[in-house]
Design an enzyme around this catalytic site. Structure first.
Site, PDB file in Angstrom:
ATOM      1  CG  ASP A  45     -42.792  -3.365  18.424  1.00 56.78           C
ATOM      2  OD1 ASP A  45     -42.235  -3.410  17.217  1.00 56.78           O
ATOM      3  OD2 ASP A  45     -43.801  -3.123  18.686  1.00 56.78           O
ATOM      4  CG  ASP A  47     -45.198   0.358  14.063  1.00 55.06           C
ATOM      5  OD1 ASP A  47     -44.662   1.538  14.150  1.00 55.06           O
ATOM      6  OD2 ASP A  47     -45.179  -0.668  13.195  1.00 55.06           O
TER       7      ASP A  47
END
Length: 294
Positions: A45, A47
């Protein structure tokens, strides 16, 4: 006589140097290079996992610094993301409304402008926000001959810029429809969020011949539990409270690179689901204004 002796010494020196070189070469042990491991990969991922805060927010700030939209627009976007993060508001109607607004604004923007601005803004405002610890984990997979993919709700064009700048294999992101290099205002599929990430990775695994039981996934958010549960090795990075609890119960590795900070205090705002779409709205507003000024 002296010249003869000197020539003899020079010859002996050259012979000794050659012998030393041969011996050194024979004794040299090459460091083993990583053999390609095509059946394994790592999925990160972006963020708050690979980067502090939300990539689309930093992109929007970069656009604001170029005068492409106002500080008021940016503040509204930041507050909107904060509300979604704190309340955990993933109401499908809200997400759909935000998506429709974003698509209405992005229609007519050129892909090449998104990419060019993304490259500039990454170098200016994102590069120093990469978590060194997470970057090292990704590099470890590359050194082991494994491919490393970003998986994010961020628009795929920006996600690819981040992957390229970090030397990763590639990126899976939200895909907008384009015709002749111009956004139509429609999505191809849907937001790459939650279960959609797992489906994207499953499809990539089929295409690339990956053994998901040997793959790794890294995320900070419980929204990514479908992805984390899909692979054989899940790791919680800078996890939110729900993911931390789930990871402990599941005996997953937990790594927190937020030295001296509490999980609730890190990098406001942090994108999640519709928050990422709101960033797309801000970026689209800026690009639309840019085109109108031409």
């Amino acid at each position: 006589m002296r010249r003869l002796i000197r020539r003899r010494d020079d010859a002996e020196t050259a012979e000794h140097a050659e012998m030393a070189g041969d011996v050194a070469a024979a004794a040299a042990v090459a460091m083993p290079m990583a053999d390609p491991d095509p059946a394994a990969a790592a999925f990160f991922d972006v963020d708050n996992t690979m980067m502090r805060g939300a990539s689309i927010y930093h992109f929007a700030r970069g656009l604001a610094s170029r005068g492409l939209f106002t500080t008021k627009d940016l503040l509204k976007f930041a507050l909107g993301q904060a509300v979604f993060r704190v309340r955990g508001d993933e109401n499908p109607e809200h997400i759909a409304q935000a998506r429709e607004t974003a698509l209405a604004f992005v229609a007519g923007s050129r892909v090449e402008d998104i990419v060019r601005l993304g490259e500039e803004i990454f170098d200016e405002a994102m590069a120093d926000r990469i978590w060194p610890g997470t970057r090292a984990l990704a590099q470890g997979h590359l050194d082991a001959g494994q491919r490393v993919w970003l998986v994010t709700a961020t628009p795929v064009e920006l996600a690819r810029v981040i992957a390229q700048r970090l030397g990763l294999t590639g990126a899976l992101g939200t895909v907008s429809e384009t015709v002749d290099g111009v956004y139509t205002g429609r999505l191809v599929g849907d937001l790459l969020h939650g279960p959609a990430k797992a489906e994207a990775v499953r499809a990539l695994a089929r295409r690339e011949g990956l053994d998901l039981s040997r793959c790794f996934a890294y995320s900070d958010s419980a929204n990514d539990l479908p992805l984390l549960s899909l692979v054989g090795h899940a790791v919680a990075i800078n996890p939110d409270a729900e993911l931390r609890d789930y990871a402990r119960e599941s005996k997953w590795d937990v790594k927190d690179f937020r030295t001296g900070r509490k999980a609730t205090m890190i990098a406001l705002p942090i994108a999640a689901g519709a928050g990422a779409v709101a960033g797309g709205v801000a970026a689209a507003i800026a690009l639309r204004r840019l085109y109108r000024s031409r």
